[in-house]
Scaffold this motif. Structure first.
Motif, PDB file in Angstrom:
ATOM      1  N   PHE A 258       0.639  -1.486  -0.288  1.00  0.00           N
ATOM      2  CA  PHE A 258      -0.043   0.125  -0.152  1.00  0.00           C
ATOM      3  C   PHE A 258       0.582   0.941  -0.225  1.00  0.00           C
ATOM      4  N   GLY A 259       2.054   0.583  -0.063  1.00  0.00           N
ATOM      5  CA  GLY A 259       2.606   2.107  -0.416  1.00  0.00           C
ATOM      6  C   GLY A 259       3.320   2.772   1.294  1.00  0.00           C
ATOM      7  N   PRO A 260       4.135   3.647   1.635  1.00  0.00           N
ATOM      8  CA  PRO A 260       4.288   3.972   3.007  1.00  0.00           C
ATOM      9  C   PRO A 260       3.659   5.051   3.308  1.00  0.00           C
ATOM     10  N   VAL A 261       2.610   5.805   3.011  1.00  0.00           N
ATOM     11  CA  VAL A 261       1.863   6.242   3.954  1.00  0.00           C
ATOM     12  C   VAL A 261      -0.190   5.744   4.288  1.00  0.00           C
ATOM     13  N   LEU A 262      -0.465   4.904   2.813  1.00  0.00           N
ATOM     14  CA  LEU A 262      -1.274   4.474   3.654  1.00  0.00           C
ATOM     15  C   LEU A 262      -0.870   3.187   4.007  1.00  0.00           C
ATOM     16  N   GLY A 263      -0.081   2.333   3.995  1.00  0.00           N
ATOM     17  CA  GLY A 263       0.561   1.174   4.851  1.00  0.00           C
ATOM     18  C   GLY A 263       1.494   2.065   6.240  1.00  0.00           C
ATOM     19  N   ALA A 264       1.255   2.793   6.592  1.00  0.00           N
ATOM     20  CA  ALA A 264       1.365   3.065   7.652  1.00  0.00           C
ATOM     21  C   ALA A 264       0.867   3.073   8.808  1.00  0.00           C
ATOM     22  N   VAL A 265      -0.724   3.770   7.771  1.00  0.00           N
ATOM     23  CA  VAL A 265      -1.821   3.628   8.251  1.00  0.00           C
ATOM     24  C   VAL A 265      -2.469   2.600   8.270  1.00  0.00           C
ATOM     25  N   TYR A 266      -2.268   1.815   7.938  1.00  0.00           N
ATOM     26  CA  TYR A 266      -3.038   0.483   7.848  1.00  0.00           C
ATOM     27  C   TYR A 266      -2.502  -0.481   8.709  1.00  0.00           C
ATOM     28  N   ASN A 267      -1.539  -0.112   8.715  1.00  0.00           N
ATOM     29  CA  ASN A 267      -0.399  -1.071  10.205  1.00  0.00           C
ATOM     30  C   ASN A 267      -0.411  -0.844  10.944  1.00  0.00           C
ATOM     31  N   LEU A 268      -0.714   0.907  11.316  1.00  0.00           N
ATOM     32  CA  LEU A 268      -0.987   1.177  12.538  1.00  0.00           C
ATOM     33  C   LEU A 268      -1.989   1.246  13.334  1.00  0.00           C
ATOM     34  N   GLY A 269      -3.420   1.004  12.302  1.00  0.00           N
ATOM     35  CA  GLY A 269      -4.340   0.609  12.589  1.00  0.00           C
ATOM     36  C   GLY A 269      -5.176  -0.547  13.019  1.00  0.00           C
ATOM     37  N   ALA A 270      -4.440  -2.030  12.387  1.00  0.00           N
ATOM     38  CA  ALA A 270      -4.307  -2.655  12.219  1.00  0.00           C
ATOM     39  C   ALA A 270      -3.489  -4.400  13.737  1.00  0.00           C
ATOM     40  N   ALA A 271      -2.554  -3.025  13.936  1.00  0.00           N
ATOM     41  CA  ALA A 271      -1.686  -3.565  15.834  1.00  0.00           C
ATOM     42  C   ALA A 271      -2.548  -2.817  16.168  1.00  0.00           C
ATOM     43  N   THR A 272      -3.450  -2.009  16.072  1.00  0.00           N
ATOM     44  CA  THR A 272      -3.703  -1.101  16.897  1.00  0.00           C
ATOM     45  C   THR A 272      -5.330  -2.052  17.821  1.00  0.00           C
ATOM     46  N   ALA A 273      -5.744  -2.434  16.480  1.00  0.00           N
ATOM     47  CA  ALA A 273      -6.932  -2.545  16.699  1.00  0.00           C
ATOM     48  C   ALA A 273      -6.435  -4.738  17.600  1.00  0.00           C
ATOM     49  N   GLY A 274      -5.846  -4.993  17.466  1.00  0.00           N
ATOM     50  CA  GLY A 274      -5.393  -6.049  17.429  1.00  0.00           C
ATOM     51  C   GLY A 274      -4.888  -6.393  19.470  1.00  0.00           C
ATOM     52  N   ALA A 275      -3.950  -5.329  19.134  1.00  0.00           N
ATOM     53  CA  ALA A 275      -3.794  -4.760  20.501  1.00  0.00           C
ATOM     54  C   ALA A 275      -5.049  -4.895  21.919  1.00  0.00           C
ATOM     55  N   THR A 276      -6.439  -3.560  21.145  1.00  0.00           N
ATOM     56  CA  THR A 276      -7.127  -3.013  21.855  1.00  0.00           C
ATOM     57  C   THR A 276      -7.980  -5.052  22.428  1.00  0.00           C
ATOM     58  N   VAL A 277      -7.884  -5.757  20.991  1.00  0.00           N
ATOM     59  CA  VAL A 277      -8.872  -7.009  21.515  1.00  0.00           C
ATOM     60  C   VAL A 277      -7.834  -8.138  22.320  1.00  0.00           C
ATOM     61  N   ALA A 278      -6.719  -8.218  22.294  1.00  0.00           N
ATOM     62  CA  ALA A 278      -5.717  -8.997  23.085  1.00  0.00           C
ATOM     63  C   ALA A 278      -6.202  -7.994  24.976  1.00  0.00           C
ATOM     64  N   PHE A 279      -6.252  -7.057  24.597  1.00  0.00           N
ATOM     65  CA  PHE A 279      -6.080  -6.319  26.270  1.00  0.00           C
ATOM     66  C   PHE A 279      -7.798  -6.357  26.564  1.00  0.00           C
ATOM     67  N   LEU A 280      -9.005  -7.023  25.599  1.00  0.00           N
ATOM     68  CA  LEU A 280     -10.090  -7.149  26.873  1.00  0.00           C
ATOM     69  C   LEU A 280     -10.067  -8.606  27.253  1.00  0.00           C
ATOM     70  N   VAL A 281      -9.783  -8.995  25.707  1.00  0.00           N
ATOM     71  CA  VAL A 281      -9.723 -10.952  26.107  1.00  0.00           C
ATOM     72  C   VAL A 281      -9.398 -11.824  27.046  1.00  0.00           C
ATOM     73  N   ALA A 282      -7.766 -10.684  28.050  1.00  0.00           N
ATOM     74  CA  ALA A 282      -7.375 -10.901  28.507  1.00  0.00           C
ATOM     75  C   ALA A 282      -8.031 -10.412  30.348  1.00  0.00           C
ATOM     76  N   ARG A 283      -9.084  -9.094  30.339  1.00  0.00           N
ATOM     77  CA  ARG A 283      -9.453  -8.599  31.132  1.00  0.00           C
ATOM     78  C   ARG A 283     -10.737  -9.141  31.376  1.00  0.00           C
ATOM     79  N   TYR A 284     -11.159 -10.303  30.309  1.00  0.00           N
ATOM     80  CA  TYR A 284     -12.791 -10.528  30.342  1.00  0.00           C
ATOM     81  C   TYR A 284     -13.286 -11.554  30.236  1.00  0.00           C
ATOM     82  N   LEU A 285     -11.657 -12.289  29.467  1.00  0.00           N
ATOM     83  CA  LEU A 285     -12.037 -13.898  28.789  1.00  0.00           C
ATOM     84  C   LEU A 285     -10.863 -15.031  29.845  1.00  0.00           C
ATOM     85  N   ALA A 286     -10.008 -14.755  29.450  1.00  0.00           N
ATOM     86  CA  ALA A 286      -8.823 -15.359  29.848  1.00  0.00           C
ATOM     87  C   ALA A 286      -7.254 -14.528  31.133  1.00  0.00           C
ATOM     88  N   SER A 287      -8.180 -14.331  32.114  1.00  0.00           N
ATOM     89  CA  SER A 287      -7.084 -13.608  32.607  1.00  0.00           C
ATOM     90  C   SER A 287      -6.291 -14.758  34.019  1.00  0.00           C
TER      91      SER A 287
END
Length: 329
Positions: free
Chosen positions: A74-103
């Motif tokens: 996706f190139g240096p600009v859109l690629g960075a936006v997509y990478n950052l958004g995806a990594a943040t989304a994954g980190a958020t779901v993992a955070f919620l899984v730990a808090r509510y499901l698999a502590s």
């Protein structure tokens, strides 16, 4: 069904689907295979890429592969936006899984390092999250889960995570883009490759710079008093000379005295405190800061500076122990 049960059910279903997807496509986690697969999604390719990247983050797959692929696809600009958004989304779901499901599972996997995170977040809040994001003291994927067991709220966690992942996301994205340009033999590929390496070098050096500039983790005198009165697990270490410890300024009744110059040789006495809270104080802060450097260099992860030291303790009128015949000047 309660809101908490609904969240747990939704997370469980998502996690099950993520595992199934990972098992189905585990042999295709390469930039070339991803490009071939994503081509079939047309205008939805970016969204599909972000979903796959987020799932990979949740399932402990190497994020660098996806970050490089994002830059190449996706190139240096859109690629960075997509990478950052995806990594943040994954980190958020993992955070919620730990808090509510698999502590319990997360606590077991985190081991003794979880205590460091719990103490750090309690003392510094989102600032500690920002620090551990920038300075890799903890594996990234496991950190996402472990932080779910701390008291930090979701929004500060997400913001600190997203902002502090920007340098790494930008560097790896550009490296993937430069690699694609080099393979294609396009003009300026060498310059782009050198710039990519420079960005990567900055990301590698950044943790060292932050560790040097970061103020030591601290504790106010009032918070120290609250913890001592509450019987919390904290060792108060006074590093003044014995004469000052028992002098006119006195010392906190619960304090243990190990003078700064003797501290390196007495570290074995503190071995059981290596990953537990140790509050360090002197008269002001000068010797305390030097003692913190000694403790940190020796692997003590829960060391805290008591701001203002004994001077602040006396100013607030808290009880102090003095030798008989001594009075505060």
């Amino acid at each position: 069904m309660s809101a908490k049960s609904t969240v747990r059910l939704a997370l469980g279903l998502f996690l099950g689907a993520a595992i199934a997807a990972a098992l189905t496509f585990r042999s295709e986690l390469t930039p070339t295979a991803l490009e071939a697969r994503l081509g079939a999604f047309g205008v939805w390719a970016a969204l599909a890429f972000m979903i796959v990247y987020a799932i990979a983050t949740i399932l402990f797959m190497p994020g660098s592969v996806f970050a490089l692929a994002g830059g190449a696809l996706f190139g240096p600009v859109l690629g960075a936006v997509y990478n950052l958004g995806a990594a943040t989304a994954g980190a958020t779901v993992a955070f919620l899984v730990a808090r509510y499901l698999a502590s319990d599972w997360v606590a077991e996997k985190s081991g003794s390092r979880l205590k460091q995170l719990l103490t750090g977040v309690e003392d510094e809040g989102w600032r500690f999250v920002a620090f551990v994001r920038l300075v890799p003291l903890f594996p990234f994927n496991l950190l996402n889960y472990a932080l779910g067991l701390t008291r930090i709220r979701l929004v500060p966690y997400v913001l600190a995570t997203a902002i502090c992942m920007i340098p790494g996301a930008a560097a790896y994205t550009y490296l993937g883009y430069a690699g694609r340009e080099a393979v294609a033999g396009r003009e300026g590929a060498i310059e782009k490759g050198l710039l990519a390496l420079a960005l990567l070098a900055i990301v590698v050096f950044l943790p060292r710079l932050i560790k040097r500039l970061r103020k030591p983790a601290s504790l106010s005198v009032g918070e120290l008093r609250r913890r001592l009165d509450g019987g919390q697990d904290i060792l108060l270490l006074d590093v003044r000379d014995e004469a000052d410890f028992n002098g006119a300024q006195g010392h906190v009744p619960e304090a243990v005295n190990i003078p700064l110059q003797k501290l390196p040789g007495n570290l074995p006495e503190l071995e059981d405190r290596r990953e537990r809270p140790v509050a360090v104080m002197c008269f002001t802060d000068r010797k305390s800061k030097a003692a913190l450097k000694v403790l940190s260099a020796s692997g003590f992860t829960g060391a805290l500076l008591v701001d203002g030291g004994m001077k602040e303790w006396n100013r607030l009128g808290y009880p102090a122990t003095r030798q008989e015949g001594q009075s505060e000047r």
